[in-house]
Enzyme design. Structure first.
Site, mmCIF file in Angstrom:
data_model
loop_
_atom_site.group_PDB
_atom_site.id
_atom_site.type_symbol
_atom_site.label_atom_id
_atom_site.label_comp_id
_atom_site.label_asym_id
_atom_site.label_seq_id
_atom_site.Cartn_x
_atom_site.Cartn_y
_atom_site.Cartn_z
ATOM 1 N N GLY A 27 -60.044 12.790 -10.257
ATOM 2 C CA GLY A 27 -61.220 12.324 -10.973
ATOM 3 C C GLY A 27 -61.972 11.392 -10.041
ATOM 4 O O GLY A 27 -61.365 10.652 -9.284
ATOM 5 N N GLY A 75 -57.077 8.457 -4.132
ATOM 6 C CA GLY A 75 -56.407 9.427 -3.259
ATOM 7 C C GLY A 75 -57.259 10.000 -2.156
ATOM 8 O O GLY A 75 -56.876 9.981 -0.978
ATOM 9 N N ILE A 76 -58.438 10.533 -2.474
ATOM 10 C CA ILE A 76 -59.317 11.089 -1.447
ATOM 11 C C ILE A 76 -59.969 9.962 -0.660
ATOM 12 O O ILE A 76 -60.064 10.006 0.569
ATOM 13 C CB ILE A 76 -60.390 11.998 -2.090
ATOM 14 C CG1 ILE A 76 -59.745 13.183 -2.819
ATOM 15 C CG2 ILE A 76 -61.375 12.501 -1.041
ATOM 16 C CD1 ILE A 76 -60.715 13.989 -3.673
ATOM 17 N N LYS A 131 -47.397 7.387 -13.843
ATOM 18 C CA LYS A 131 -47.118 6.349 -12.857
ATOM 19 C C LYS A 131 -46.541 5.142 -13.591
ATOM 20 O O LYS A 131 -46.918 4.860 -14.730
ATOM 21 C CB LYS A 131 -48.391 5.955 -12.103
ATOM 22 C CG LYS A 131 -48.917 7.038 -11.192
ATOM 23 C CD LYS A 131 -49.966 6.513 -10.224
ATOM 24 C CE LYS A 131 -51.256 6.187 -10.914
ATOM 25 N NZ LYS A 131 -52.339 5.797 -9.965
ATOM 26 N N ARG A 156 -63.448 19.088 -12.309
ATOM 27 C CA ARG A 156 -64.551 18.772 -13.216
ATOM 28 C C ARG A 156 -65.886 18.926 -12.493
ATOM 29 O O ARG A 156 -66.011 18.567 -11.326
ATOM 30 C CB ARG A 156 -64.414 17.355 -13.760
ATOM 31 C CG ARG A 156 -63.416 17.230 -14.892
ATOM 32 C CD ARG A 156 -63.232 15.785 -15.311
ATOM 33 N NE ARG A 156 -62.037 15.206 -14.726
ATOM 34 C CZ ARG A 156 -61.688 13.919 -14.820
ATOM 35 N NH1 ARG A 156 -62.481 13.073 -15.455
ATOM 36 N NH2 ARG A 156 -60.582 13.482 -14.268
ATOM 37 N N ARG A 199 -52.136 1.604 -19.440
ATOM 38 C CA ARG A 199 -53.509 2.031 -19.207
ATOM 39 C C ARG A 199 -53.919 2.947 -20.348
ATOM 40 O O ARG A 199 -53.235 3.926 -20.653
ATOM 41 C CB ARG A 199 -53.611 2.790 -17.883
ATOM 42 C CG ARG A 199 -54.996 3.394 -17.641
ATOM 43 C CD ARG A 199 -54.944 4.391 -16.509
ATOM 44 N NE ARG A 199 -56.244 5.052 -16.301
ATOM 45 C CZ ARG A 199 -56.374 6.312 -15.904
ATOM 46 N NH1 ARG A 199 -55.302 7.054 -15.677
ATOM 47 N NH2 ARG A 199 -57.567 6.825 -15.725
ATOM 48 N N GLU A 233 -58.913 7.076 0.072
ATOM 49 C CA GLU A 233 -57.992 6.387 0.979
ATOM 50 C C GLU A 233 -57.464 7.295 2.085
ATOM 51 O O GLU A 233 -57.119 6.802 3.175
ATOM 52 C CB GLU A 233 -56.800 5.835 0.196
ATOM 53 C CG GLU A 233 -57.136 4.730 -0.786
ATOM 54 C CD GLU A 233 -55.949 4.381 -1.663
ATOM 55 O OE1 GLU A 233 -54.813 4.380 -1.143
ATOM 56 O OE2 GLU A 233 -56.146 4.126 -2.862
ATOM 57 N N VAL A 274 -58.108 18.536 -1.604
ATOM 58 C CA VAL A 274 -58.895 18.366 -0.379
ATOM 59 C C VAL A 274 -58.092 18.767 0.851
ATOM 60 O O VAL A 274 -58.621 19.369 1.800
ATOM 61 C CB VAL A 274 -59.393 16.912 -0.264
ATOM 62 C CG1 VAL A 274 -59.895 16.601 1.141
ATOM 63 C CG2 VAL A 274 -60.507 16.657 -1.278
ATOM 64 N N ARG A 275 -56.798 18.459 0.851
ATOM 65 C CA ARG A 275 -55.971 18.792 2.019
ATOM 66 C C ARG A 275 -55.922 20.299 2.244
ATOM 67 O O ARG A 275 -56.023 20.772 3.378
ATOM 68 C CB ARG A 275 -54.562 18.237 1.828
ATOM 69 C CG ARG A 275 -54.501 16.715 1.805
ATOM 70 C CD ARG A 275 -53.175 16.224 1.279
ATOM 71 N NE ARG A 275 -52.988 16.620 -0.126
ATOM 72 C CZ ARG A 275 -51.951 16.232 -0.869
ATOM 73 N NH1 ARG A 275 -51.024 15.454 -0.363
ATOM 74 N NH2 ARG A 275 -51.842 16.620 -2.134
#
Length: 393
Positions: free
Chosen positions: A207, A323-324, A16, A236, A88, A326, A279-280
């Site tokens: 994560g 991600g999940i 990113k 994980r 980062r 939101e 998840v999707r």
């Protein structure tokens, strides 16, 4: 000419990036290279994207190729002057509690921490080296995911292991600190006085971890010495019985590398569902294993929230991000249903919209969805440590 700061956030299979005008809080553009090592995809958005050309393409790129492509595009932009870069870096160890200007000694110290974050640290450092190769005189700043958690009390850092190991630096470090820092800095505008109270932030992505905040400082977190601890994640395992690791070695004949690969890459949502770590995909599947994986993900999150509530002495606000966190209303609903005993109650329409406060007005615990932004704290750190953007490319 626009003096600019480049922010690079190199993940295990993604890169990113964001571009900020010097001194600005809002990014000129944001982008990402995903699927590194496979089918590479690029997405860019914002007011300043012309430097990338009409249709940027990188086929089957690795991290080095992706960074080199981005730096080459910036070098050819006649209206941009790159003044500094921020990165980062996942692990700062015991010595790096604040962002720092990168030099040879810093880079060598961070290289020694690679065994503690082998899936991320090498890519973080590779990005730093790629910038150095392209622009040797450009100031660079490293910002650490572990730094935000250096406010943990000593008892919150300790493992019940021999003191000599603790003295050697085997303590709870915690991760996702840049994400939590962004929430801590943003929350007063969103939550008012609650921001200073007892807050748990759920960073739920590939994560996943939780962080307990009091007066917007980290007081407890679920990840530990490494980013494998705590919540169940995409691939994980999160926390498991240490005896399980011994069993896999002694009784199943796995060597340490095989155990590491099993717990890091074949467990979590992927391992329980035996289908996917997305998840999707799991939500769309009729396979009962998918439903069980999602149910376990929520159950483990509820249990860990309870643990952090004990550390805080209660709960005033719960924040979902990443991600999940939101983008998965059903996951948020399952977790909040498990916390009804604590005063958590969602407003269904607000939860479906997925922004701002999503709890009922009368609920004792306020629940929010706040978009993650790990790049903004990095840009602010660069502006502090490189005043005026001294140095240029």
């Amino acid at each position: 000419m626009t003096p600019a700061i480049l922010v690079l956030n190199a993940g295990s299979s993604s890169l990113k990036f964001a571009l900020y005008a010097v001194g600005a809080d809002t990014a000129l553009c944001r982008g990402g290279v995903s699927g590194i090592g496979g089918e590479t995809r690029i997405e860019v958005s914002g007011a300043e994207t012309s430097f990338l050309g009409a249709s940027p393409v990188i086929a089957h790129a690795d991290h080095a190729t992706s960074v080199a492509w981005l730096l080459d595009a910036l070098a050819r932009a006649p209206h941009l002057t790159l003044m500094a870069a921020g990165h980062r870096v996942v692990h700062g160890g015991p010595d790096f509690a604040e962002p720092v200007r990168v030099d040879g000694a810093v880079l060598a110290a961070l290289e020694r921490l690679v065994p503690l974050a082998p899936a991320h640290q090498p890519h973080n450092l590779a990005a730093i080296r790629a910038v150095t190769r392209a622009w040797p005189d450009l100031p660079q700043v490293a910002c650490f995911d572990t730094a935000f958690h250096r406010t943990l009390d000593r008892l919150a850092q300790l493992f019940p292991i021999p003191r000599a190991l603790t003295d050697a630096g085997i303590v709870r470090y915690g991760f996702h600190g840049l994400s939590y820092q962004h929430i801590a800095e943003t929350l007063p505008r969103i939550a008012g006085e609650r921001a200073e109270g007892r807050v748990i932030v759920a960073h739920l992505g590939h994560g996943a971890s939780l962080c307990a905040l009091k007066e917007r400082r980290s007081v407890a977190t679920t990840m530990g010495f490494t980013a494998l601890d705590g919540l169940m994640m995409g691939t994980r395992s999160g926390a498991v019985d240490p005896g399980l690791v011994l069993h896999l070695i002694r009784e199943r004949g796995l060597d340490p590398d095989a155990v590491a690969q099993l717990l890091n890459d074949r467990s979590g949502l992927l391992g329980v569902s035996d289908l996917s770590d997305d998840v999707r995909v799991l939500q769309e599947s009729a396979d009962p294993r998918a439903a069980e994986a999602l149910a376990l993900f929520a159950y483990r999150a509820v249990r860990e929230v309870g643990s952090l509530m004990a550390a805080l002495g209660g709960l005033d606000a719960l924040v979902f991000t990443a991600g999940i966190g939101e983008n998965a209303p059903a996951v948020r609903a399952a977790i909040c249903a498990g916390l009804a005993w604590a005063g958590v109650a969602l407003d269904e329409s607000r939860n479906a919209a997925g922004r701002g406060r999503i709890s009922r007005a009368e609920a004792p615990v306020a629940v929010y969805v706040v978009p993650a932004d790990e790049e903004a704290p990095i840009a602010r750190a660069v502006n502090r440590l490189v005043p005026g953007g001294s140095g240029r490319a």
